[in-house]
Design a protein around this motif. Structure first.
Motif, mmCIF file in Angstrom:
data_model
loop_
_atom_site.group_PDB
_atom_site.id
_atom_site.type_symbol
_atom_site.label_atom_id
_atom_site.label_comp_id
_atom_site.label_asym_id
_atom_site.label_seq_id
_atom_site.Cartn_x
_atom_site.Cartn_y
_atom_site.Cartn_z
ATOM 1 N N ARG A 25 0.822 -1.208 0.000
ATOM 2 C CA ARG A 25 0.000 0.000 0.000
ATOM 3 C C ARG A 25 0.856 1.259 0.000
ATOM 4 O O ARG A 25 1.853 1.356 0.722
ATOM 5 N N ASN A 26 0.465 2.234 -0.811
ATOM 6 C CA ASN A 26 1.113 3.545 -0.850
ATOM 7 C C ASN A 26 0.400 4.448 0.142
ATOM 8 O O ASN A 26 -0.691 4.954 -0.128
ATOM 9 N N ASP A 27 1.004 4.653 1.287
ATOM 10 C CA ASP A 27 0.366 5.449 2.336
ATOM 11 C C ASP A 27 0.356 6.936 2.031
ATOM 12 O O ASP A 27 -0.269 7.717 2.762
ATOM 13 N N HIS A 28 1.016 7.352 0.956
ATOM 14 C CA HIS A 28 1.035 8.765 0.572
ATOM 15 C C HIS A 28 0.193 9.007 -0.690
ATOM 16 O O HIS A 28 0.357 10.032 -1.358
ATOM 17 N N TYR A 29 -0.688 8.083 -0.979
ATOM 18 C CA TYR A 29 -1.521 8.186 -2.182
ATOM 19 C C TYR A 29 -2.446 9.399 -2.092
ATOM 20 O O TYR A 29 -2.970 9.726 -1.023
ATOM 21 N N TRP A 30 -2.682 10.048 -3.253
ATOM 22 C CA TRP A 30 -3.486 11.268 -3.286
ATOM 23 C C TRP A 30 -4.960 11.026 -3.001
ATOM 24 O O TRP A 30 -5.670 11.927 -2.535
ATOM 25 N N GLY A 31 -5.447 9.828 -3.274
ATOM 26 C CA GLY A 31 -6.862 9.525 -3.105
ATOM 27 C C GLY A 31 -7.112 8.674 -1.870
ATOM 28 O O GLY A 31 -6.309 8.647 -0.935
ATOM 29 N N THR A 32 -8.240 7.981 -1.878
ATOM 30 C CA THR A 32 -8.558 7.077 -0.773
ATOM 31 C C THR A 32 -7.515 5.982 -0.692
ATOM 32 O O THR A 32 -7.180 5.347 -1.696
ATOM 33 N N LYS A 33 -6.982 5.745 0.494
ATOM 34 C CA LYS A 33 -5.922 4.752 0.668
ATOM 35 C C LYS A 33 -6.453 3.342 0.391
ATOM 36 O O LYS A 33 -7.597 3.003 0.694
ATOM 37 N N ALA A 34 -5.603 2.538 -0.204
ATOM 38 C CA ALA A 34 -5.974 1.164 -0.536
ATOM 39 C C ALA A 34 -6.271 0.369 0.728
ATOM 40 O O ALA A 34 -5.613 0.541 1.763
ATOM 41 N N LEU A 35 -7.263 -0.517 0.655
ATOM 42 C CA LEU A 35 -7.593 -1.373 1.799
ATOM 43 C C LEU A 35 -6.585 -2.499 1.998
ATOM 44 O O LEU A 35 -6.168 -2.756 3.123
ATOM 45 N N PRO A 36 -6.161 -3.210 0.950
ATOM 46 C CA PRO A 36 -5.169 -4.272 1.180
ATOM 47 C C PRO A 36 -3.822 -3.688 1.597
ATOM 48 O O PRO A 36 -3.394 -2.650 1.081
ATOM 49 N N ALA A 37 -3.169 -4.372 2.506
ATOM 50 C CA ALA A 37 -1.809 -3.970 2.869
ATOM 51 C C ALA A 37 -0.817 -4.445 1.823
ATOM 52 O O ALA A 37 0.244 -3.833 1.631
ATOM 53 N N ARG A 38 -1.212 -5.514 1.112
ATOM 54 C CA ARG A 38 -0.259 -6.152 0.203
ATOM 55 C C ARG A 38 -1.024 -6.912 -0.881
ATOM 56 O O ARG A 38 -2.105 -7.462 -0.634
ATOM 57 N N THR A 39 -0.467 -6.939 -2.078
ATOM 58 C CA THR A 39 -0.994 -7.776 -3.149
ATOM 59 C C THR A 39 0.142 -8.616 -3.718
ATOM 60 O O THR A 39 1.288 -8.137 -3.819
ATOM 61 N N GLU A 40 -0.180 -9.846 -4.089
ATOM 62 C CA GLU A 40 0.832 -10.762 -4.623
ATOM 63 C C GLU A 40 0.327 -11.359 -5.932
ATOM 64 O O GLU A 40 -0.791 -11.897 -5.985
ATOM 65 N N PHE A 41 1.145 -11.289 -6.971
ATOM 66 C CA PHE A 41 0.800 -11.812 -8.286
ATOM 67 C C PHE A 41 1.746 -12.952 -8.639
ATOM 68 O O PHE A 41 2.971 -12.773 -8.593
ATOM 69 N N THR A 42 1.186 -14.097 -8.970
ATOM 70 C CA THR A 42 1.980 -15.241 -9.409
ATOM 71 C C THR A 42 1.756 -15.451 -10.899
ATOM 72 O O THR A 42 0.614 -15.499 -11.360
ATOM 73 N N PHE A 43 2.865 -15.564 -11.649
ATOM 74 C CA PHE A 43 2.784 -15.707 -13.102
ATOM 75 C C PHE A 43 2.658 -17.179 -13.496
ATOM 76 O O PHE A 43 3.334 -18.049 -12.928
ATOM 77 N N PHE A 44 1.817 -17.440 -14.480
ATOM 78 C CA PHE A 44 1.620 -18.789 -15.015
ATOM 79 C C PHE A 44 1.667 -18.721 -16.538
ATOM 80 O O PHE A 44 1.269 -17.726 -17.144
ATOM 81 N N THR A 45 2.127 -19.804 -17.149
ATOM 82 C CA THR A 45 2.189 -19.864 -18.606
ATOM 83 C C THR A 45 0.951 -20.511 -19.209
ATOM 84 O O THR A 45 0.785 -20.511 -20.432
ATOM 85 N N ASP A 46 0.059 -21.046 -18.366
ATOM 86 C CA ASP A 46 -1.138 -21.719 -18.875
ATOM 87 C C ASP A 46 -2.274 -21.497 -17.882
ATOM 88 O O ASP A 46 -2.045 -21.208 -16.700
ATOM 89 N N ILE A 47 -3.516 -21.672 -18.334
ATOM 90 C CA ILE A 47 -4.667 -21.414 -17.481
ATOM 91 C C ILE A 47 -4.930 -22.561 -16.502
ATOM 92 O O ILE A 47 -5.373 -22.325 -15.373
ATOM 93 N N GLN A 48 -4.671 -23.803 -16.886
ATOM 94 C CA GLN A 48 -5.021 -24.922 -16.012
ATOM 95 C C GLN A 48 -4.313 -24.875 -14.661
ATOM 96 O O GLN A 48 -4.948 -25.108 -13.622
ATOM 97 N N PRO A 49 -3.012 -24.578 -14.587
ATOM 98 C CA PRO A 49 -2.379 -24.431 -13.263
ATOM 99 C C PRO A 49 -2.994 -23.287 -12.436
ATOM 100 O O PRO A 49 -3.024 -23.373 -11.204
ATOM 101 N N GLN A 50 -3.476 -22.243 -13.096
ATOM 102 C CA GLN A 50 -4.149 -21.168 -12.365
ATOM 103 C C GLN A 50 -5.443 -21.679 -11.725
ATOM 104 O O GLN A 50 -5.756 -21.348 -10.576
ATOM 105 N N ILE A 51 -6.192 -22.464 -12.477
ATOM 106 C CA ILE A 51 -7.440 -23.034 -11.952
ATOM 107 C C ILE A 51 -7.147 -23.944 -10.763
ATOM 108 O O ILE A 51 -7.826 -23.881 -9.723
#
Length: 552
Positions: free
Chosen positions: A247-273
């Motif tokens: 989270r960017n605590d100095h954001y100009w607008g309403t502060k984000a609710l999540p403290a953290r977001t995590e993105f995992t990369f996949f090369t195919d849809i089935q492992p995501q499912i």
């Protein structure tokens, strides 16, 4: 009931074009949705448009109940591996990562209504050849400097530079040249266009995912800085593995609710499912309907479904070869069973197409143009008239191994056999199919018939120009038609919705006659979430706004 006195008060100070929109609303020629969408395009604020709608007798907009979300959650996302380095200028498929930390002048919502972002307002001149944007004050980059007009000018100039390898040239070529963005003062920017453009704000919105605003001093290597103005800041990025943001605590607008977001990369849809089913992630950003059928009715998950203009366009070479005769191209299109494409192939998660980029979702689409339907007898008559009564047509259909496209190709192959066409399928990985995306170095461009996947756009301008004009960079059909080029120019220059529809109708009818491309369906954009994860706001451009996300 219309409140004429209230409308008269609202009309004060409006331009003739803005007043014409209100007239169309009062007359019933424009729906509430169309009023909001087209009014926001002209720069009218949503509260003002709401008052117009109420005075015109539409009633108040329904209120949307918001779920109670506790702040501080970690939101985990499964997504496709970006196809290249994360670069705001040259990347063609990095929009999800770019948008986590950076922002646009305005944001295109799921209803095609533009909302203010880093710009608070925008207005055209009389003919739409100059658009003036007023910037939001007090916005800070993650590196500390304030976002001002110099940053906007530099950001757009990079994208309009023909020598910068910009992925946004398909948007800006013929519309905005380098140097066309000009500073008026620290918080005002004018865009001087190559000609009138009634839809221009969409081209600098989230609809153009490269158009994030960066510091004027940006010199490249975005993966080292990730310097934007957004509600999240970079925590860690590992190429081909994933990324995390805080989270960017100095954001100009309403502060984000999540403290953290995590993105995992996949090369195919089935492992995501499998990851979602196992509880390892909370969200699948992009869920293809065919591959994700197991999740569509699973009570453990919610499916966010957005109407989209994304499509799988099928080209046929118009200049030479088996499809040179437009009667054969029409016959091919008449063989498609569009209702089965939607109900079967897409599991009901799509809308029928009518062989032009004009989805029914666009307010400017002419609804009076007849819908093309499967008609085998008429298709056979056309094949006979084209001299194909006593011999079968042989051709190759090339396609990428992406989403439902291979299955779509097989359906086309099966259906056209009935009219005497034998298609050989050439299915290959996406990188091989698109190649260098230029003639002579791309099976997509060089094969007599091919299927390409096109993402959602809030306005059809890019598809109308890049895919089908005589000089379009992605004109895989090799379609050359001066009347079409003229009509597209007129459509793009149109301001009033009536004029846009009139030009759109002419384009739609011309494309039905010529059929350089087949648009069988427009996909719904699907995002899957774990039950109880709320406040997730995807876009049909494969972006994901998570600042309001959390767990109930």
């Amino acid at each position: 009931m219309t409140n004429a006195k209230s409308l008269d008060g609202l009309r004060s100070g409006l331009t003739p074009i803005e007043n014409h929109l209100i007239d169309s609303c009062v007359d019933g020629r424009v729906s509430r949705r169309e009023l909001l969408r087209h009014g926001s395009l002209l720069g009218l604020s949503l509260p003002f448009l709401g008052r117009v709608a109420l005075s015109a007798g539409f009633g108040a907009a329904p209120s949307i109940a918001r779920a109670t979300v506790q702040p501080g959650a970690t939101i985990r996302v499964a997504c496709d591996t970006p196809g290249s380095a994360i670069d705001p200028v040259t990347s063609g498929r990095a929009q999800l990562m770019l948008q986590q930390v950076a922002e646009f002048l305005c944001v295109d919502g799921p209803d095609l209504v533009l909302k203010p972002g880093l710009a608070t307002s925008w207005r055209p001149n009389q003919d739409g050849s100059v658009w003036t944007f007023t910037l939001r004050k007090g916005v800070k980059f993650h590196s500390g400097g304030e976002m001002k007009a110099d940053d906007v000018v530099a950001s757009i100039d990079r994208l309009a530079d023909p020598n910068a390898g910009s992925a946004a040239l398909s948007v800006f070529k013929g519309t905005l040249q380098k140097g066309g963005a000009r500073k008026v003062d620290d918080y005002t920017v004018e865009f001087h266009l190559d000609g009138p453009n009634g839809n221009f704000p969409y081209l600098v919105s989230s609809d153009n995912y490269n158009a994030i605003i960066l510091p004027a001093t940006y010199s490249g290597d975005f993966e080292k800085t990730w310097d934007g103005t957004g509600p999240f800041k970079i925590d860690r990025f590992t190429q081909n593995v994933g990324a995390s943001f805080v989270r960017n605590d100095h954001y100009w607008g309403t502060k984000a609710l999540p403290a953290r977001t995590e993105f995992t990369f996949f090369t195919d849809i089935q492992p995501q499912i499998l990851a979602l089913q196992a509880g390892e992630v909370d969200i699948i950003n992009t869920l293809p309907a065919l591959a994700g059928v197991a999740l569509l009715n699973d009570p453990r998950f919610d499916i966010i479904s957005l109407r989209s203009t994304g499509c799988q366009a099928v080209h046929m070479h118009c200049d030479a070869g088996p499809f040179k005769d437009p009667r054969i191209r029409q016959a091919m299109a008449l063989s498609l069973d569009r209702e089965k494409l939607v109900s079967g192939l897409m599991k009901g998660r799509a809308a029928i197409g009518n062989d032009s980029p004009f989805s029914a979702f666009y307010p400017s689409t002419d609804p009076t143009v007849p819908q093309r339907k499967r008609d085998i007898e008429k298709a056979k008559e056309l094949m006979k008239a084209a001299g194909m009564e006593k011999r079968r047509l042989q051709a190759t259909l090339a396609a990428p191994q992406v989403y439902e496209i291979p299955a779509y190709a097989q359906l086309i192959q099966s259906w056209v056999k009935e009219i005497g066409v034998d298609l050989k399928l050439n299915i290959m990985d996406s990188g091989s199919f698109y190649g260098d995306t230029v003639p002579g170095k791309s099976p997509w461009m060089d094969t007599e018939m091919g299927i390409a996947d096109w993402g959602h756009r809030g306005v059809p301008n890019v598809l109308l120009t890049a895919l089908l004009t005589s000089t379009g960079p992605w004109n895989s059909a090799k379609f050359q038609n001066k009347e079409y080029d003229r009509l597209v120019k007129s459509y793009i220059a149109s301001f009033e919705l009536d004029a846009q529809r009139e030009n759109a109708g002419k384009i739609q009818r011309l494309l039905l006659e010529e059929t350089p491309l087949m648009f069988g369906y427009f996909v719904d954009y699907l995002t899957a979430t774990k039950k109880g994860v709320v406040g997730v706001q995807p876009t049909a451009m494969a972006q994901l706004f998570l600042e309001g996300a959390g767990v109930e």
